[in-house]
Design a protein around this motif. Structure first.
Motif: not given
Ligand code: FAD
Ligand code: NAP
Length: 847
Positions: A617, A629, A633, A646, A817
């Motif tokens: 991340h 994340a 993911c 992750s 994000n």
């Protein structure tokens, strides 16, 4: 040729009065002003029709620049009527002593640029001519009525009035048969006001409108004084609000609320009145048609409750355009007027008006007789008042020709090809959705600062560049296209209320905070996008933003988010976690957690062995988490049919370098050894990271090569590569958008913790990049780390590593994000998908 002035101002409304004061009294310039009307007031001088009043509360719909003016005036109603607003503007004009700068009853008829002398030649309808170095147009957006479309108005034997040039003497309607044509904001105000006065009132409606209660009421004496004395408190934050009035922010998306919750919120703001119904209810009503339908149906329900005759109610319910795709009107007893026996509604959609006759109105199905006809048919908005100035710019360029396909401008403030002409509240300014007095002050202040700069630098010509205008036009159009506004029909917002007028984006719909931030940035970088004596400064980053990214930034500004580099560590971490709210939710799937090393393993329901992505991340090594994340993911696992691991790593400053790189490499080594137990193929591992995580991924790829761990690929999503990189993007985007050089430096500082800089932190410093896994490097146009990432991609390629570089225009650091708000993030996933698929093929081929 008559006199020469520093500045000619045209118009004596909110804009002209303040512009004269600013240029004359604050800049000390020689100013001549013209006004076609017989006095000051602009809109409020002309529109004296019964019921005319403002629809932002008067304490907000008034100037804010002077403490004395704000304290000195008390508003008698929440939403003042036209006489009181006009009296206010007259009082302000006297206070500022600006009347003497104006020639009233004087219309500017031609405005020609004299290139040799670098000045404007201005002719007026009294036959006079003067010249000026600068012209500041304050002609207003809604100051030219739409041309009458009905033949025969001159034959009408009764009284015919246009609302926008209503007589100054009282008009007595008692006992008369009155027709009103038009049911926009103006028509609605007139109808509700005269319904009880006329003997018979017939309303000719072509398109019903979504009117909601205004919530007007008298303000008692004590409250009036209190309001005047507490103006600062009442208006605090106005400019940080999307529409320039400090109304409550919306309660998230309508589509995420239950029908009961929606009803509760709609009821609450319906009762409070005015624009709150639009801006304080739900964030998606203006962007999403389905969400919009929830509010549209709510309003229709309320109309049906109030209008007794179901057939009339049905005619009054709009069904052909989304709510607020036309500027919403507000009402007081409008719908109840139709319950009166002498008020009639005629649908002229099904039977259009054909003519005004000597005795009344003829539609395609019937003739009606009237004593009075009132035309409330709207305005030729934004462009016509400017076209009427008879503007010719450089090389005789006519504004009509320039605007043949719709208006162009930079910020609404200047038009390329028309040097030294400044426009207040022009087309493509923010004014249509920004409380006008404040929008006006912002524009005038911007223009005054530009003039001051030009004068100080002895700049002869100050003009928008064509490129800047194009970029601004793209942004305006792009933002508008994200809203429901283009789904309107016949709205002046899109120029569609005037037959033959170009359909275009007539205004900037990004809201006040974003507009102000863009103007501030432009001024800060030395008037980027403007040419001063034909030397132009580059168009600043914020003008080049992807429209969705721009809107998101605007909403962050509206939430009064402190700049990132002013946040303390806890605040940075909270902001990083809050980015989860900006992500599309990830699909459901099996997720395993392991503790040593700490990681989450996302396992899609596919037959294995599957390719593997090891994901790190972002968060500048000081923030971010496996939770941040999580959604990305899930999506990576789902879209790529891959096991995604992750990996947790320790954060600085508590754990500075090399903690993070050691943890991430340890995770990679673990995956290589153990991933087959989860269905992953250890021969097909792609290491991937976002932002600081991408830096860690690049370093992990080098460490993997050195340790003999085979990797199928590395995906570096806008990686910071070297804290000492000296690149153009670091300079150009030092102040953002969103992510700044200062916060980048703080993050690097925390991560390194004083350690010597080596290839374990700055992968470009590795003694060799040869033999590394194939790389996909994703960069963003408006990002400080863009150039170092692209340089790294170049260095990898030079070392013989297969590299794909994909730059995304208009986006800023961190967007990976923000997938719920920036649709183009899906292009990043698509690019990753293609790359991961190729990695698979390569390995398969090799096998
Ligand atoms: P204006 O007030 O339009 O003034 C422009 C002046 O320029 C006019 O007086 C005109 O005569 C003069 N002029 C134009 N061309 C020439 C020329 N060639 N030569 C000489 N003089 C010229 N906005 C809101 O935010 N809230 C509201 O509640 C609201 N209510 C409104 C109600 C009505 C009925 C209308 C029509 C508009 C309303 N608006 C409202 C929009 C309103 O126009 C602005 O709020 C504001 O008053 C505009 O100020 P301005 O100075 O930019 O332009
Ligand atoms: P408008 O919103 O453009 O409305 C014009 C009306 O006339 C519409 O109902 C239109 O119908 C009708 N019309 C036009 N041509 C017609 C034709 N040939 N046949 C039949 N009907 C016809 O204009 P407005 O009401 O003057 O308002 C303009 C703007 O001024 C507002 O949007 C607002 O910004 C501002 N304003 C604000 C207030 C306030 O509350 N403070 C008050 C007045 C005005 P169609 O929709 O079918 O075209």
């Amino acid at each position: 040729m008559g006199s020469h002035y520093d500045v000619v101002v045209v118009g004596a409304g909110f804009a002209g009065l303040y512009a004269v004061h600013k240029m004359r009294d604050e800049l000390g310039l020689d100013v001549q002003a013209f006004e076609a009307a017989g006095g000051v007031g602009g809109t409020w001088w002309w529109n004296r029709y019964p019921g005319a009043r403002c629809d932002f509360e008067s304490i907000h719909y008034s100037y804010s620049f002077s403490e004395e003016i704000q304290r000195g005036w008390e508003w008698s109603e929440r939403f003042a009527g036209q006489p009181e607003i006009l009296a206010y503007l007259e009082w302000v004009a006297d206070k500022l002593d600006v009347r003497r700068a104006f020639r009233f009853n004087t219309r500017v008829t031609s405005t020609n640029w004299d290139d040799k002398a670098a000045r404007w030649i201005i002719c007026t309808d009294d036959g006079a001519t003067c010249t000026a170095r600068f012209v500041v147009s304050c002609v207003g957006g809604l100051s030219v009525a739409k041309e009458p479309e009905f033949p025969g108005s001159e034959t009408f034997r009764g009284e015919l009035y246009r609302t926008s040039s209503w007589p100054h003497e009282p008009v007595d309607l008692t006992g008369k048969r009155v027709a009103v044509i038009g049911t926009g904001s103006t028509g609605i105000q007139v109808i509700q006001e005269i319904a009880n006065e006329a003997a018979e009132l017939t309303v000719f409606q072509r398109t019903p409108n979504f009117a909601a209660p205004l919530g007007n009421e008298p303000v008692d004496l004590a409250q009036r004084r209190w309001n005047a004395e507490h103006h600062a408190e009442l208006r605090a934050g106005s400019r940080q609000h999307m529409i320039g009035v400090p109304y409550d922010p919306p309660s998230g998306p309508a589509l995420a609320a239950t029908p009961d919750e929606r009803r509760r919120i709609f009821d609450k703001y319906w009762d409070r009145g005015g624009f709150r119904l639009l801006v304080s209810t739900f964030s998606d009503v203006i962007f999403n048609q389905q969400a919009n339908e929830t509010i549209a149906e709510y309003i229709r329900e309320r109309i049906r409750e109030r209008v007794k005759d179901p057939a009339t109610a049905a005619l009054l319910c709009p069904t052909d355009h989304p709510y607020a795709s036309k500027r919403p009107p507000f009402e007081t007893g409008y719908y109840e007027a139709y319950n009166l026996p002498h008020v009639h509604l005629v649908d002229v959609r099904s039977a259009p008006i054909e003519a005004i006759t000597p005795t009344g109105v003829r539609t395609s199905s019937k003739s009606y007789e009237f004593d009075v006809i009132i035309l409330a048919t709207g305005f030729d908005v934004f462009t016509r008042p400017l076209l009427n100035l008879g503007l010719r710019g450089r090389d005789g360029l006519k504004l009509e020709d320039r605007w043949a396909n719709g208006p162009t401008s930079y910020l609404g403030v200047q038009i390329a090809g028309f040097p030294n002409l400044f426009v207040i509240n022009g087309p493509k300014s923010a004014v249509a959705l920004y409380n006008v007095p404040l929008a006006t002050e912002d524009n005038v202040n911007f223009v005054a600062a530009a003039l001051a700069r030009a004068i100080a630098d002895k700049t002869a010509t100050f003009e928008a560049t064509y490129e800047a205008e194009e970029a601004w036009g793209r942004l305006c159009e792009g933002i508008l296209n994200l809203t429901v506004i283009p789904h309107s029909k016949g709205s002046w917002y899109m120029g569609e209320n005037i037959p033959g007028k170009a359909r275009a984006a007539y205004f900037f719909a990004g809201g006040a905070p974003l507009y102000r931030a863009i103007c501030a940035e432009i001024a800060h970088v030395g008037y980027g996008g403007f040419a001063l004596d034909r030397v132009s400064a580059p168009i600043p980053p914020m003008v080049r933003l992807d429209p969705a990214a721009a809107l998101l930034l605007g909403s962050m500004l509206a939430r009064v988010m402190k700049p990132l580099d002013e946040l303390n560590l806890d605040e940075v971490r909270a902001v990083a976690e809050s980015l989860r709210e900006l992500q599309l939710p990830g699909p459901a799937m099996r997720v395993e957690t392991v503790e040593a090393p700490r990681a989450r393993i996302y396992i899609p329901d596919r037959a294995g062995p599957l390719p593997v992505i090891v994901f790190y991340h972002g968060g500048g090594w000081i923030s971010g988490s496996l939770d941040l994340a999580d959604a990305p993911c899930r999506r990576l696992a789902d879209e790529n049919g891959a096991i995604v691991v992750s990996a947790h790593y320790r954060l600085a400053p508590e754990h500075s370098f090399p903690a993070a790189t050691d943890d991430t490499f340890a995770a990679l080594s673990w995956v290589w050894k153990h991933v087959s137990a989860y269905g992953g193929d250890p021969g097909r591992i792609v290491v991937m990271g976002e932002s600081a995580g991408a830096n860690l991924a690049a370093v992990a790829a080098i460490r993997a090569r050195d340790a003999g761990i085979p990797l199928a690929g590395q995906v570096l999503i806008y990686p910071p590569i070297d804290p000492e990189a000296s690149t153009a993007s670091r300079t150009e985007f030092a102040d953002g958008p969103f992510f700044t050089r200062a916060i980048g430096e703080k993050m690097w500082g925390a991560y390194l913790g004083g350690a010597e800089l080596t290839a374990l932190a700055a992968p470009s410093r590795a003694s060799s990049l040869a033999g590394l896994a194939p790389a996909l490097v994703l960069t963003l146009e408006l990002d400080i780390s863009r150039d170092e990432a692209e340089d790294y991609a170049g260095a990898l390629a030079s070392a013989g590593v297969p590299v794909r570089l994909h730059r995304f225009d208009g986006l800023f650091h961190g967007v990976f994000n923000m997938s719920a708000f920036i649709p183009r993030v899906r292009e990043m996933y698509a690019s990753i998908g293609e790359f991961v698929a190729t990695c698979k093929e390569q390995i398969t081929e090799a096998a």
